[in-house]
Design a protein around this motif. Sequence first.
Motif, mmCIF file in Angstrom:
data_model
loop_
_atom_site.group_PDB
_atom_site.id
_atom_site.type_symbol
_atom_site.label_atom_id
_atom_site.label_comp_id
_atom_site.label_asym_id
_atom_site.label_seq_id
_atom_site.Cartn_x
_atom_site.Cartn_y
_atom_site.Cartn_z
ATOM 1 N N ASP A 1 -7.473 13.677 6.924
ATOM 2 C CA ASP A 1 -6.780 14.552 5.999
ATOM 3 C C ASP A 1 -5.909 13.799 5.105
ATOM 4 O O ASP A 1 -5.193 12.999 5.315
ATOM 5 C CB ASP A 1 -5.562 15.463 6.852
ATOM 6 C CG ASP A 1 -4.997 16.440 5.904
ATOM 7 O OD1 ASP A 1 -5.552 17.583 5.430
ATOM 8 O OD2 ASP A 1 -3.871 16.230 5.527
ATOM 9 N N ARG A 2 -6.252 13.744 3.524
ATOM 10 C CA ARG A 2 -5.741 13.075 2.532
ATOM 11 C C ARG A 2 -4.211 13.346 2.674
ATOM 12 O O ARG A 2 -3.447 12.166 2.654
ATOM 13 C CB ARG A 2 -6.264 13.796 1.307
ATOM 14 C CG ARG A 2 -5.718 13.018 0.087
ATOM 15 C CD ARG A 2 -5.772 14.010 -0.989
ATOM 16 N NE ARG A 2 -4.829 15.167 -1.218
ATOM 17 C CZ ARG A 2 -5.280 16.055 -1.965
ATOM 18 N NH1 ARG A 2 -6.040 16.146 -2.874
ATOM 19 N NH2 ARG A 2 -4.149 17.178 -2.003
ATOM 20 N N ASP A 3 -3.730 14.331 2.780
ATOM 21 C CA ASP A 3 -2.089 14.706 2.655
ATOM 22 C C ASP A 3 -1.489 14.074 3.929
ATOM 23 O O ASP A 3 -0.581 13.375 3.701
ATOM 24 C CB ASP A 3 -1.849 16.236 2.676
ATOM 25 C CG ASP A 3 -2.021 16.830 1.289
ATOM 26 O OD1 ASP A 3 -2.663 16.013 0.267
ATOM 27 O OD2 ASP A 3 -1.805 17.725 1.016
ATOM 28 N N ALA B 1 3.210 2.993 -0.735
ATOM 29 C CA ALA B 1 2.493 2.636 -1.937
ATOM 30 C C ALA B 1 1.012 3.287 -1.710
ATOM 31 O O ALA B 1 0.639 3.532 -0.683
ATOM 32 C CB ALA B 1 2.280 1.212 -2.502
ATOM 33 N N VAL B 2 0.541 3.815 -2.732
ATOM 34 C CA VAL B 2 -0.938 4.505 -2.943
ATOM 35 C C VAL B 2 -1.796 3.695 -3.811
ATOM 36 O O VAL B 2 -1.283 3.558 -4.911
ATOM 37 C CB VAL B 2 -0.691 6.180 -3.484
ATOM 38 C CG1 VAL B 2 -2.072 6.377 -3.277
ATOM 39 C CG2 VAL B 2 -0.006 6.925 -2.548
ATOM 40 N N VAL C 1 -1.763 -0.528 6.783
ATOM 41 C CA VAL C 1 -2.932 0.025 5.764
ATOM 42 C C VAL C 1 -3.409 1.421 6.793
ATOM 43 O O VAL C 1 -4.083 1.212 7.687
ATOM 44 C CB VAL C 1 -3.858 -0.873 5.496
ATOM 45 C CG1 VAL C 1 -5.053 0.022 4.577
ATOM 46 C CG2 VAL C 1 -3.458 -2.005 4.736
ATOM 47 N N THR C 2 -3.424 2.370 5.837
ATOM 48 C CA THR C 2 -3.997 3.645 6.263
ATOM 49 C C THR C 2 -5.080 4.098 5.241
ATOM 50 O O THR C 2 -4.797 4.109 4.065
ATOM 51 C CB THR C 2 -3.139 4.876 6.320
ATOM 52 O OG1 THR C 2 -2.090 4.651 7.321
ATOM 53 C CG2 THR C 2 -3.661 6.270 6.622
ATOM 54 N N LYS D 1 4.797 -2.959 4.914
ATOM 55 C CA LYS D 1 4.905 -1.820 3.934
ATOM 56 C C LYS D 1 3.608 -1.005 4.518
ATOM 57 O O LYS D 1 2.589 -1.370 4.691
ATOM 58 C CB LYS D 1 4.676 -2.308 2.528
ATOM 59 C CG LYS D 1 5.716 -3.365 2.060
ATOM 60 C CD LYS D 1 6.931 -2.680 2.148
ATOM 61 C CE LYS D 1 8.263 -3.601 1.518
ATOM 62 N NZ LYS D 1 9.729 -3.002 1.701
ATOM 63 N N LYS D 2 3.898 0.509 4.298
ATOM 64 C CA LYS D 2 2.865 1.304 4.514
ATOM 65 C C LYS D 2 2.051 1.732 3.190
ATOM 66 O O LYS D 2 2.848 2.144 2.270
ATOM 67 C CB LYS D 2 3.481 2.520 5.093
ATOM 68 C CG LYS D 2 2.460 3.595 5.603
ATOM 69 C CD LYS D 2 2.995 4.751 6.381
ATOM 70 C CE LYS D 2 1.721 5.769 6.573
ATOM 71 N NZ LYS D 2 2.149 6.896 7.157
ATOM 72 N N VAL D 3 0.886 1.121 3.166
ATOM 73 C CA VAL D 3 0.087 1.355 1.951
ATOM 74 C C VAL D 3 -1.208 2.511 2.481
ATOM 75 O O VAL D 3 -2.136 2.082 3.417
ATOM 76 C CB VAL D 3 -0.574 0.047 1.444
ATOM 77 C CG1 VAL D 3 -1.481 0.185 0.358
ATOM 78 C CG2 VAL D 3 0.365 -1.245 1.281
ATOM 79 N N THR D 4 -1.226 3.342 1.761
ATOM 80 C CA THR D 4 -2.409 4.304 1.748
ATOM 81 C C THR D 4 -3.411 4.022 0.960
ATOM 82 O O THR D 4 -3.152 4.106 -0.399
ATOM 83 C CB THR D 4 -1.758 5.702 1.446
ATOM 84 O OG1 THR D 4 -0.944 6.146 2.713
ATOM 85 C CG2 THR D 4 -3.106 6.785 1.682
ATOM 86 N N VAL D 5 -4.638 3.713 1.262
ATOM 87 C CA VAL D 5 -5.855 3.561 0.585
ATOM 88 C C VAL D 5 -6.655 4.639 0.442
ATOM 89 O O VAL D 5 -6.943 5.275 1.385
ATOM 90 C CB VAL D 5 -6.689 2.277 1.253
ATOM 91 C CG1 VAL D 5 -7.930 2.093 0.228
ATOM 92 C CG2 VAL D 5 -5.641 1.180 0.923
ATOM 93 N N LEU D 6 -6.758 5.252 -0.877
ATOM 94 C CA LEU D 6 -7.694 6.308 -1.237
ATOM 95 C C LEU D 6 -8.803 6.160 -1.440
ATOM 96 O O LEU D 6 -9.120 5.750 -2.573
ATOM 97 C CB LEU D 6 -6.938 7.226 -2.322
ATOM 98 C CG LEU D 6 -5.461 7.726 -1.948
ATOM 99 C CD1 LEU D 6 -5.191 8.559 -3.167
ATOM 100 C CD2 LEU D 6 -5.503 8.702 -0.630
#
Length: 440
Positions: free
Chosen positions: A377-379, A387-388, A354-355, A319-324
């Motif tokens: 870059d956030r976007d 998921a974020v 994880v990104t 799963k591709k999960v973006t961690v802010l």
Amino acid sequence: MKLSVIGCGYLGAVHAAAMASIGHEVVGIDVDERKVASLSKGEAPFFEPGLPEILTEGISSGDLRFTTDMAAAKGAKVHFIGVGTPQKKDGYAADLTYVNAAVDALLPHLSPGDIVAGKSTVPVGTAAELAPRIEATGATLVWNPEFLREGWAVQDTIDPDRLVVGVADAPADGLEASAAAQVLREVYHTAVAKQTPFIVMDLPTAELVKVSANAFLATKISFINAMAEIAETVGADVTQLADAIGHDARIGRKFLGAGIGFGGGCLPKDIRAFSARAEELGRGESVSFLREIDAINLRRRERAVHLVVNAFDGDVVGKKVTVLGAAFKPHSDDIRDSPALDVAVRLRGLGADVTVTDPEALDNARRQHPQLTYVEDRDEALRGADAVVVVTEWDEYRRQLSPEHAASLTAGTIVIDGRNCLDAAAWRAAGWTYYGMGRP
């Protein structure tokens, strides 16, 4: 006044530049040649709002310089010790290697009448051990703890909410009768002129002030996170709970933000060192609650990971999960004991793709955890995410990112709000499945 600052890490570099900005002649001294070279060019080796400006100003005016030569301290009236006191690798106690090394190197350059002002966070009793060596040179030791907030450190140094000075000859009535304390009043002349509380006390009390303050803040944060654990069990909302009890003037709303907990280079290691020192003093039971404070704090990171895993029915593999977020808090690039990075690394360990993105901390994060994917870059980081996870409450995420815009970039619409900083109703209205910390 001529001042020297020994140690030019986060505390020392800010203190040196801030003291120059209020009119003193300051030399910052550090053994790290690269750090000194960077600072000498007016380049801050870490992100701290306002620091580059006063750093450049001080160097340009000639009031501020940096060197690796301890002999440069000769002739200064006050010598500030601002080196690190990290947690020992084999236990909870503070490692005083750098403090002792700084004092040893400084001793040959002290003159009678000089003042050595400790700013490092140390176990109570440290000053009593250092004092005889310093006093043998005719100099005087005082303890002047720092109360900096990363992201606001320049402001906190120039315009503090209080000034604490521990002296060996503290008067019983608490007045500033000590000659050394009077010199410190002159050092902080701009704050004193604003009627900033200037509190003189004995050395051990001054040492305890800093660790006591951090222990209290950590306790308040972990208390609300403990309430979040109960809220999750019964379906209550910890944010409303915090608002309600925060109206009580005896409690207050600050530091009652439930989430993934505290991190950084101060609170975690300071409460552990406090516990270790209490054990050495035979009073471990007095602060035994700090062990549970630490445990609660670490559990909240696990909870954030569980929320992500549960959102995918127990399996995040592929799963591709973006961690802010990567920094332990906004307005900083500090990743020491960062809950944000801890969550990212744990998810990566469970098989997620994880990104991580962050406005300031990516270089530091990349050096420590190269196994993660980093996107500036956030976007771009959000693009295609299943998921974020919001783990550092930068304005770029909590205020400037609309749920509609985020949904136009991601593949999925699952958001885990690890800081309870998003508008849950707005995100749900935009079609997101929203999970908060201690919120239904």
